[in-house]
Design an enzyme around this catalytic site. Structure first.
Site, PDB file in Angstrom:
ATOM      1  N   ASP A 205       0.826  -1.203   0.000  1.00 33.58           N
ATOM      2  CA  ASP A 205       0.000   0.000   0.000  1.00 33.58           C
ATOM      3  C   ASP A 205       0.865   1.260   0.000  1.00 33.58           C
ATOM      4  OD1 ASP A 205      -2.759   1.247   0.530  1.00 33.58           O
ATOM      5  OD2 ASP A 205      -1.566   2.064   2.180  1.00 33.58           O
ATOM      6  N   GLU A 247       0.862  -0.619  -5.101  1.00 39.52           N
ATOM      7  CA  GLU A 247      -0.214   0.363  -5.263  1.00 39.52           C
ATOM      8  C   GLU A 247       0.446   1.726  -5.414  1.00 39.52           C
ATOM      9  OE1 GLU A 247      -3.739   2.853  -3.227  1.00 39.52           O
ATOM     10  OE2 GLU A 247      -1.850   2.369  -2.250  1.00 39.52           O
TER      11      GLU A 247
END
Length: 573
Positions: A205, A247
């Site tokens: 992330d 991401e």
């Protein structure tokens, strides 16, 4: 834990299914979905045809940001279960051939993490340098504020320590200091902890923001890429065929850097393609999507894009021009309540006015374009949303399993649900649920399952080359997925117009081959040197096997056997 053997590059042909743990199924009737609840629904996921679960954060957290504010990386939020439950989920998934990857929040922790509590206590403690601290707010002024709806600065003052701490997201999510080798070592231990328990990989992330340097926008820095190379080397040296998925909500030429030379992340999300698909729908033109494909740089061998229609966040509009953003807001978020940060907080079905034809076109594109498709839980039944809920909770409501109480999600009292289940006339659980669509052979769920079955039977969609096919109609997007080694070639033709459209395709390079439509097995006329003429219905799509000598065609006997198998599966659902 028993080792699960993964094939090299398995992720290239994977079909991912994103699961919000607390929103999927509540096994103990406390109003919150949990890990045992996912285990109970694995047979459904196996039937649907997905082969990789992507779990949103399940770690201990105060849940101020849906679990992305982690207070302990090595424990499970008690409401979701415990580490043993995760291990059982991995075993049960692997026994069905389903891989499991999980979010790992690299950039920050919760301000309730013991590391931050200690770090903020004074300037001389053992963890004082675990986060980014400053005496003023003058550093890193070139870094943008990501959550413009709620944050006014990337710095927040801490009374205990008498200094400001750095955060690229919410103020309760202080950024870790990766210039500190201890932080790197601690995060390496987190990776090892979960990989040792059988996890098949991580979605990393917010990786563009791991380092800060004065005079830069503090994104995509060389130090970040160097750290990813170290992480990749460590994972590859100790585990076989695990996957790291970046991401990075950046422009294509920046995102491609997260593959490195094939020595950083195995996969990365292709964010710019997603809004361009929706733009093409409203403009009834293939040009926005075609340009997004053209602007995508090549990626190293052994790497893959992750592509999606919707996910747990807003439909981000960060990677479009100001003019395109204005168009998207007018087309898809006329109601200001639908807007979130720099994006739109709606699920797929409400975005497209619940038009099944559009949903089928978008999923046909998702399953045929270069990359591994990622489905968001509930989109397989065209679930709705609740834009009256705050932040990104609008798209994180409970999964609708049946017309029973709480949509079959939970036996708890309605008031105890983590979020209210949808009850409106169009998208409410009584009208829209898995059970009813399982019983309806013509439902969207059954259609999508059939499409996933076709994709799995044609690996060229995951690993083949992409060849754009010119045509004479701007509304039509046509391309071939081709494997030069096997000779497999599949022609994909898509109509972005709301009316039927004719098109002439130059596919003379495949002259002499038969065009066999994959969705129904119908044989179309043989390809010749003259333009190939087709008529597509509104938002219509075709997948044609145009391989030489029927390379990927099944014999008549095999066809009958597969048809019988499908009938058995559908009937048994």
């Amino acid at each position: 834990m028993k080792e699960f053997n993964l094939k090299p590059n398995w992720f290239k042909n994977a079909i991912f299914y994103e699961v919000l743990v607390r929103g999927f199924f509540d096994s103990n009737s406390d109003g919150t979905g949990d890990i045992p609840g996912i285990i109970e629904k694995l047979d459904y996921l196996e039937w649907l045809g997905i082969d990789t679960l992507w779990l949103l954060p399940f770690y201990s957290s105060p849940l101020k940001d849906g679990g992305y504010d982690i207070s302990d990386f090595m424990t499970v939020l008690p409401a979701y279960g415990n580490v043993s439950d995760v291990e059982r989920l991995l075993e049960e998934s692997h026994s069905r051939g389903i891989k499991v990857v999980a979010d790992l929040v690299m950039n920050h922790t919760s301000d309730q993490h013991p590391w931050f509590i200690e770090s903020s206590s004074n300037t001389t403690n053992a963890k004082s340098d675990f986060y980014v601290w400053s005496d003023d707010q003058e550093q890193y002024k070139d870094a943008r504020i990501i959550f413009v709806d709620t944050e006014r600065s990337n710095w927040t003052y801490n009374e205990n320590r008498g200094q400001y701490y750095w955060h690229r997201f919410f103020s309760h999510q202080p950024d870790l200091n990766y210039d500190n080798p201890q932080v790197v070592n601690e995060m390496m231990q987190v990776l090892h902890f979960w990989l040792e328990r059988g996890l098949d990989g991580f979605r990393l992330d917010a990786v563009p923001y791991l380092f800060e340097r004065e005079g830069t926008n503090c994104e995509n820095l060389v130090e970040t890429h160097n750290l990813l190379k170290v992480i990749r080397k460590e994972v590859d040296s100790k585990y076989q065929n695990k996957v790291l998925l970046a991401e990075a909500n950046q422009l294509p030429h920046e995102v491609v850097e997260y593959f490195g030379d094939g020595d950083e992340c195995h996969m990365s999300f292709h964010f710019p393609i997603m809004p361009k698909m929706f733009m093409s729908i409203k403009k009834e033109s293939s040009e926005p999507l075609r340009q997004a494909i053209v602007q995508t740089p090549p990626i190293p061998n052994g790497c893959q894009w992750g592509i999606f229609l919707r996910n747990h966040d807003e439909l981000t509009l960060e990677m479009v021009t100001d003019e395109e953003r204005t168009f998207m807001y007018q087309a898809y978020a006329a109601d200001p309540r639908a807007r979130r940060n720099v994006g739109i907080g709606r699920r797929l079905a409400p975005l497209i006015d619940n038009d099944r034809r559009t949903a089928e076109l978008l999923h046909s594109l998702l399953l045929s374009m270069p990359g591994s498709p990622v489905l968001y839980y509930g989109d397989e039944i065209l679930m709705g949303d609740n834009m009256y809920l705050g932040d990104r909770d609008s798209v994180r409501t409970p999964m609708q399993w049946s017309s029973d109480r709480n949509g079959g999600f939970s036996r708890s009292d309605y008031a105890s649900l983590y979020l209210p289940v949808l009850m409106d006339p169009v998208y409410g659980y009584e009208a829209l649920n898995v059970e009813s669509q399982l019983l309806n052979p013509s439902s969207f769920l059954q259609w999508l399952r059939h499409m996933l079955w076709i994709r799995r039977g044609n690996p060229v969609f995951g690993t083949g080359d992409f060849e754009s096919i010119e045509n004479d109609n701007d509304a039509i997007f046509s391309f071939v997925r081709r494997d030069p080694e096997t000779g497999t070639a599949i022609l994909c033709v898509n109509n972005f117009a709301r009316t039927a459209m004719p098109v002439s395709l130059d596919i003379s390079a495949y002259e002499g081959n038969i065009a066999r439509e994959l969705l129904g097995g119908v044989v179309f006329p043989r390809i010749t040197s003259v333009p190939y003429v087709l008529t597509l219905s509104a938002y219509g799509t075709f997948w044609f096997d145009i391989s030489a000598s029927g390379t990927s065609m099944r014999s008549q006997i095999e066809e009958q056997e597969v048809d019988q198998q499908e009938n058995d599966l559908y009937g048994g659902a």
